[in-house]
Write an enzyme that holds these catalytic residues in place. Structure first.
Site, PDB file in Angstrom:
ATOM      1  N   ASP A 127       0.866  -1.184   0.000  1.00 46.83           N
ATOM      2  CA  ASP A 127       0.000   0.000   0.000  1.00 46.83           C
ATOM      3  C   ASP A 127       0.900   1.230   0.000  1.00 46.83           C
ATOM      4  O   ASP A 127       1.679   1.426   0.935  1.00 46.83           O
ATOM      5  CB  ASP A 127      -0.894  -0.029   1.253  1.00 46.83           C
ATOM      6  CG  ASP A 127      -2.058   0.949   1.167  1.00 46.83           C
ATOM      7  OD1 ASP A 127      -1.959   1.934   0.413  1.00 46.83           O
ATOM      8  OD2 ASP A 127      -3.064   0.711   1.864  1.00 46.83           O
ATOM      9  N   ARG A 129      -0.211   4.374  -0.166  1.00 49.81           N
ATOM     10  CA  ARG A 129      -0.963   5.595   0.154  1.00 49.81           C
ATOM     11  C   ARG A 129      -0.418   6.323   1.382  1.00 49.81           C
ATOM     12  O   ARG A 129       0.127   5.715   2.288  1.00 49.81           O
ATOM     13  CB  ARG A 129      -2.441   5.251   0.431  1.00 49.81           C
ATOM     14  CG  ARG A 129      -3.220   4.947  -0.804  1.00 49.81           C
ATOM     15  CD  ARG A 129      -4.618   4.487  -0.462  1.00 49.81           C
ATOM     16  NE  ARG A 129      -4.615   3.187   0.203  1.00 49.81           N
ATOM     17  CZ  ARG A 129      -5.702   2.553   0.607  1.00 49.81           C
ATOM     18  NH1 ARG A 129      -6.883   3.115   0.442  1.00 49.81           N
ATOM     19  NH2 ARG A 129      -5.623   1.367   1.171  1.00 49.81           N
TER      20      ARG A 129
HETATM   21  N1  LIG Z   1      -2.735  -1.706  -6.252  1.00 55.73           N
HETATM   22  C1  LIG Z   1      -4.008  -2.097  -6.247  1.00 55.73           C
HETATM   23  N2  LIG Z   1      -4.929  -1.203  -5.845  1.00 55.73           N
HETATM   24  C2  LIG Z   1      -6.204  -1.603  -5.823  1.00 55.73           C
HETATM   25  C3  LIG Z   1      -6.603  -2.882  -6.240  1.00 55.73           C
HETATM   26  N3  LIG Z   1      -7.930  -2.970  -6.133  1.00 55.73           N
HETATM   27  C4  LIG Z   1      -8.350  -1.766  -5.661  1.00 55.73           C
HETATM   28  N4  LIG Z   1      -7.314  -0.938  -5.479  1.00 55.73           N
HETATM   29  C5  LIG Z   1      -7.283   0.416  -4.931  1.00 55.73           C
HETATM   30  O1  LIG Z   1      -7.455   0.305  -3.542  1.00 55.73           O
HETATM   31  C6  LIG Z   1      -7.946   1.528  -3.032  1.00 55.73           C
HETATM   32  C7  LIG Z   1      -9.035   1.204  -2.034  1.00 55.73           C
HETATM   33  O2  LIG Z   1      -8.398   0.548  -0.977  1.00 55.73           O
HETATM   34  P1  LIG Z   1      -8.985  -0.657  -0.194  1.00 55.73           P
HETATM   35  O3  LIG Z   1      -7.843  -1.391   0.405  1.00 55.73           O
HETATM   36  O4  LIG Z   1      -9.969  -1.417  -1.029  1.00 55.73           O
HETATM   37  O5  LIG Z   1      -9.866  -0.047   0.952  1.00 55.73           O
HETATM   38  P2  LIG Z   1      -9.431   1.083   1.969  1.00 55.73           P
HETATM   39  O6  LIG Z   1      -9.762   2.393   1.323  1.00 55.73           O
HETATM   40  O7  LIG Z   1      -8.033   0.909   2.420  1.00 55.73           O
HETATM   41  O8  LIG Z   1     -10.341   0.746   3.220  1.00 55.73           O
HETATM   42  P3  LIG Z   1     -11.883   1.057   3.464  1.00 55.73           P
HETATM   43  O9  LIG Z   1     -11.933   2.402   4.135  1.00 55.73           O
HETATM   44  O10 LIG Z   1     -12.333  -0.019   4.364  1.00 55.73           O
HETATM   45  O11 LIG Z   1     -12.559   1.056   2.138  1.00 55.73           O
HETATM   46  C8  LIG Z   1      -8.366   2.351  -4.226  1.00 55.73           C
HETATM   47  O12 LIG Z   1      -7.369   3.340  -4.456  1.00 55.73           O
HETATM   48  C9  LIG Z   1      -8.378   1.337  -5.376  1.00 55.73           C
HETATM   49  O13 LIG Z   1      -8.081   1.934  -6.612  1.00 55.73           O
HETATM   50  C10 LIG Z   1      -5.604  -3.794  -6.667  1.00 55.73           C
HETATM   51  O14 LIG Z   1      -5.867  -4.938  -7.014  1.00 55.73           O
HETATM   52  N5  LIG Z   1      -4.327  -3.342  -6.663  1.00 55.73           N
END
Ligand SMILES: Nc1nc2c(ncn2[C@@H]2O[C@H](COP(=O)(O)OP(=O)(O)OP(=O)(O)O)[C@@H](O)[C@H]2O)c(=O)[nH]1
Ligand SMILES: [Zn+2]
EC number: 3.5.4.25
Length: 217
Positions: A127, A129
Site C-alpha cells: 500500500d 498511500r
Molecule cells: N494496487 C491495487 N490497488 C487496488 C486494487 N484494487 C483496488 N485498489 C485500490 O485500492 C484503493 C481502495 O483501498 P482498499 O484497500 O480497497 O480499501 P481502503 O480504502 O483501504 O479501506 P476502506 O476504508 O475499508 O474502504 C483504491 O485506491 C483502489 O483503486 C488492486 O488490485 N491493486
C-alpha cells in the site's frame, strides 16, 4: 512539502443529495483532492466521515473486482440520510500506484496473484498511500472529531496520530460478490482490515470461509 490548500468550492447536486464540493490543491505539485460536504461540520460535534481512495474502475466504471463503487455510494447515502458529513475523495488511485500500474497489477492477478503479491511483483509496497493529507483536509474544513466509515485500521491510526479525534469506526461492508471476495479476503488476512462477509454466512469462493465451514455443512 507545502501543506495542501483549500482553493475553491461550489454546490454539487448528486443522486444522493445536494453537497458542497470543496477543491484542495498542493501549491507546489498541483496535486488535487476534493471533499464533498453536507451540513454544518464545524460545530465540534463528531462528523460522519469517509476517506475514499480513488478507484476509477470501481467508482466510475462499475467494476465488480473491488468494493470501492459500492462503498462510495453507501457512504454518500449515509451522509445524506444524516444530513451532515464529509467524504474526502483521496486521489491516490490504485492504493497510490496509479491507474496504469493498477491495471498491470490486475494482469498479474489474472494469472493467479493476489493484490499484495501483484503490487510487490511490480516493485511497489502493498500500500503506497499516505492518508495524512486527509487529516489536513479535515482540519481545513473545521472537522475535529469523526465517526469514520472504514474497515481499514491504518486510516484510523493515521487520523489519530494527526490529531483528528476518531470517536467511532463505522463499518462499511457492502458490495461483496464472487469477483471481489478474494480481494476482500486478502484485505482481511494480509492487511488486517475488518471485513465481514455480508452476503452469506459462508462464502464458498472464499478460502478464508472454506476453512471455517464445518464438515457437516
Ligand atoms: N494496487 C491495487 N490497488 C487496488 C486494487 N484494487 C483496488 N485498489 C485500490 O485500492 C484503493 C481502495 O483501498 P482498499 O484497500 O480497497 O480499501 P481502503 O480504502 O483501504 O479501506 P476502506 O476504508 O475499508 O474502504 C483504491 O485506491 C483502489 O483503486 C488492486 O488490485 N491493486
Ligand atoms: Zn476499487
Amino acid at each position: 512539502m507545502a501543506k495542501i490548500q483549500r482553493v475553491t468550492e461550489a454546490t454539487l447536486p448528486t443522486e444522493f443529495g445536494i453537497f458542497k464540493i470543496v477543491g484542495f490543491e498542493f501549491p507546489d505539485t498541483k496535486k488535487e483532492h476534493v471533499a464533498l460536504v453536507m451540513g454544518d461540520v464545524e460545530d465540534g460535534q463528531p462528523v460522519l466521515a469517509r476517506i475514499h481512495s480513488e478507484c476509477l474502475t470501481g467508482d466510475a466504471l462499475h467494476s465488480l473486482k473491488c468494493d470501492c463503487g459500492f462503498q462510495l455510494a453507501s457512504a454518500l447515502r449515509q451522509i445524506s440520510q444524516e444530513g451532515r458529513g464529509v467524504l474526502v475523495y483521496h486521489r491516490e488511485e490504485g492504493r497510490g500506484i496509479g491507474l496504469i500500474n493498477k491495471i498491470r497489477a490486475y494482469a498479474l492477478q489474472d494469472q493467479g496473484m493476489d493484490t499484495i503479491e501483484a503490487n510487490l511483483a511490480l516493485g511497489f509496497k502493498a500500500d503506497e498511500r499516505n492518508f495524512s493529507v486527509c487529516a489536513d483536509i479535515f482540519e481545513q474544513l473545521g472537522v475535529k472529531a469523526v465517526r469514520l466509515l472504514t474497515n481499514n485500521p491504518a486510516k484510523i491510526e493515521t487520523m489519530k496520530a494527526a490529531g483528528i479525534n476518531v470517536v467511532e469506526r463505522v463499518p462499511l461492508n457492502v458490495g461483496e460478490n464472487r469477483y471481489n471476495v478474494g480481494y476482500l479476503d486478502t484485505k482481511a488476512k494480509k492487511m488486517g482490515h475488518y471485513i465481514v462477509h455480508n452476503n452469506e454466512k459462508h462464502f464458498l469462493d472464499c478460502p478464508h470461509c472454506q476453512a471455517e465451514i464445518p464438515a457437516d455443512e
